[in-house]
Write a protein that holds these residues in place. Structure first.
Motif, PDB file in Angstrom:
ATOM      1  N   ALA A 119      58.002 103.893  43.393  1.00 22.19           N
ATOM      2  CA  ALA A 119      57.206 104.147  42.176  1.00 22.19           C
ATOM      3  C   ALA A 119      56.283 105.343  42.375  1.00 22.19           C
ATOM      4  N   ALA A 120      56.059 105.747  43.627  1.00 28.26           N
ATOM      5  CA  ALA A 120      55.184 106.884  43.919  1.00 28.26           C
ATOM      6  C   ALA A 120      55.949 108.211  43.982  1.00 28.26           C
ATOM      7  N   LEU A 121      57.249 108.176  43.746  1.00 24.12           N
ATOM      8  CA  LEU A 121      58.030 109.412  43.778  1.00 24.12           C
ATOM      9  C   LEU A 121      57.519 110.395  42.733  1.00 24.12           C
ATOM     10  N   PRO A 122      57.366 111.668  43.090  1.00 16.28           N
ATOM     11  CA  PRO A 122      57.006 112.652  42.077  1.00 16.28           C
ATOM     12  C   PRO A 122      58.187 112.856  41.121  1.00 16.28           C
ATOM     13  N   ALA A 123      57.917 113.293  39.902  1.00 16.08           N
ATOM     14  CA  ALA A 123      58.965 113.451  38.892  1.00 16.08           C
ATOM     15  C   ALA A 123      60.059 114.416  39.337  1.00 16.08           C
ATOM     16  N   TRP A 124      59.748 115.355  40.192  1.00 15.07           N
ATOM     17  CA  TRP A 124      60.716 116.361  40.624  1.00 15.07           C
ATOM     18  C   TRP A 124      61.633 115.892  41.750  1.00 15.07           C
ATOM     19  N   HIS A 125      61.404 114.680  42.284  1.00 12.33           N
ATOM     20  CA  HIS A 125      62.225 114.183  43.391  1.00 12.33           C
ATOM     21  C   HIS A 125      63.159 113.088  42.904  1.00 12.33           C
ATOM     22  N   MET A 126      64.441 113.349  42.989  1.00  9.61           N
ATOM     23  CA  MET A 126      65.447 112.367  42.590  1.00  9.61           C
ATOM     24  C   MET A 126      66.097 111.791  43.850  1.00  9.61           C
ATOM     25  N   LEU A 127      66.108 110.474  43.968  1.00 11.49           N
ATOM     26  CA  LEU A 127      66.755 109.839  45.111  1.00 11.49           C
ATOM     27  C   LEU A 127      68.268 109.837  44.921  1.00 11.49           C
ATOM     28  N   ARG A 134      65.918  99.528  47.367  1.00  7.00           N
ATOM     29  CA  ARG A 134      64.705 100.218  46.920  1.00  7.00           C
ATOM     30  C   ARG A 134      63.615  99.199  46.618  1.00  7.00           C
ATOM     31  N   MET A 135      62.397  99.575  46.962  1.00  2.00           N
ATOM     32  CA  MET A 135      61.233  98.743  46.687  1.00  2.00           C
ATOM     33  C   MET A 135      60.210  99.623  45.968  1.00  2.00           C
ATOM     34  N   GLU A 136      59.763  99.201  44.785  1.00  7.12           N
ATOM     35  CA  GLU A 136      58.939 100.040  43.919  1.00  7.12           C
ATOM     36  C   GLU A 136      57.517 100.314  44.382  1.00  7.12           C
ATOM     37  N   GLY A 137      56.912  99.485  45.166  1.00  5.07           N
ATOM     38  CA  GLY A 137      55.499  99.626  45.495  1.00  5.07           C
ATOM     39  C   GLY A 137      54.983 101.059  45.517  1.00  5.07           C
ATOM     40  N   THR A 138      53.690 101.234  45.399  1.00  6.98           N
ATOM     41  CA  THR A 138      53.083 102.566  45.407  1.00  6.98           C
ATOM     42  C   THR A 138      52.087 102.718  46.527  1.00  6.98           C
ATOM     43  N   TYR A 139      52.114 101.802  47.471  1.00  5.92           N
ATOM     44  CA  TYR A 139      51.150 101.784  48.563  1.00  5.92           C
ATOM     45  C   TYR A 139      51.000 103.143  49.221  1.00  5.92           C
ATOM     46  N   GLY A 140      49.802 103.496  49.577  1.00  5.59           N
ATOM     47  CA  GLY A 140      49.541 104.765  50.237  1.00  5.59           C
ATOM     48  C   GLY A 140      48.881 104.569  51.577  1.00  5.59           C
ATOM     49  N   GLY A 141      49.354 103.607  52.380  1.00  2.00           N
ATOM     50  CA  GLY A 141      48.824 103.234  53.670  1.00  2.00           C
ATOM     51  C   GLY A 141      48.203 104.264  54.473  1.00  2.00           C
TER      52      GLY A 141
END
Length: 141
Positions: A119-127, A134-141
């Motif tokens: 969920a933290a992927l920038p809009a310009w990065h496509m997997l 895939r796990m959506e979390g947005t954690y920024g450990g």
């Protein structure tokens, strides 16, 4: 029949000041896409989870630097103080810890099992459609 013995996997930083080896098969390989991993490692961080007993620092302890973030973040980031290469977090304090797959010189014999914090992927990065969980979390450990 006994399984084939594990061939040690070598690793190093960009300048070669820090060298290590893994003497046992890593537990897993995953990608983290959180903003903190992206800032430290580039597009994402590819991380191997290894057992402390399977990690051996061969040289360069004096070159390893650590960044300890302010709370609420908790993941310490280790890197070569000469060239800046990420190393993960080799540690005597933990039984299991992450090692930066980008520092490997050899094939670790494991393949990715997870893209985490997608969920933290920038809009310009496509997997890629690589079939990896895939796990959506947005954690920024």
């Amino acid at each position: 029949m006994d399984p084939a013995p594990f061939t040690p996997v070598r690793g190093s930083c960009l300048c070669g000041a820090v060298r290590f080896e893994l003497t046992g098969k890593p537990m897993s390989l995953s990608y983290c896409h959180c903003s903190r991993c992206r800032k430290q490692a580039g597009l994402s961080a590819a991380v191997l989870m290894v057992r402390r007993g399977d990690f051996r620092l061969l040289s360069g302890a004096e070159h390893i630097r650590r960044y300890t973030p302010a709370a609420p973040f908790k993941h310490v980031r280790a890197f070569c103080g000469t060239c800046g290469s990420p190393l993960g977090e080799p540690s005597e304090d933990h039984e299991v810890f992450p090692i930066a797959a980008s520092a490997l010189d050899d094939d670790p014999g494991v393949r990715p099992v997870l893209h985490q914090n997608t969920a933290a992927l920038p809009a310009w990065h496509m997997l890629p459609d690589d079939g990896v969980k895939r796990m959506e979390g947005t954690y920024g450990g």
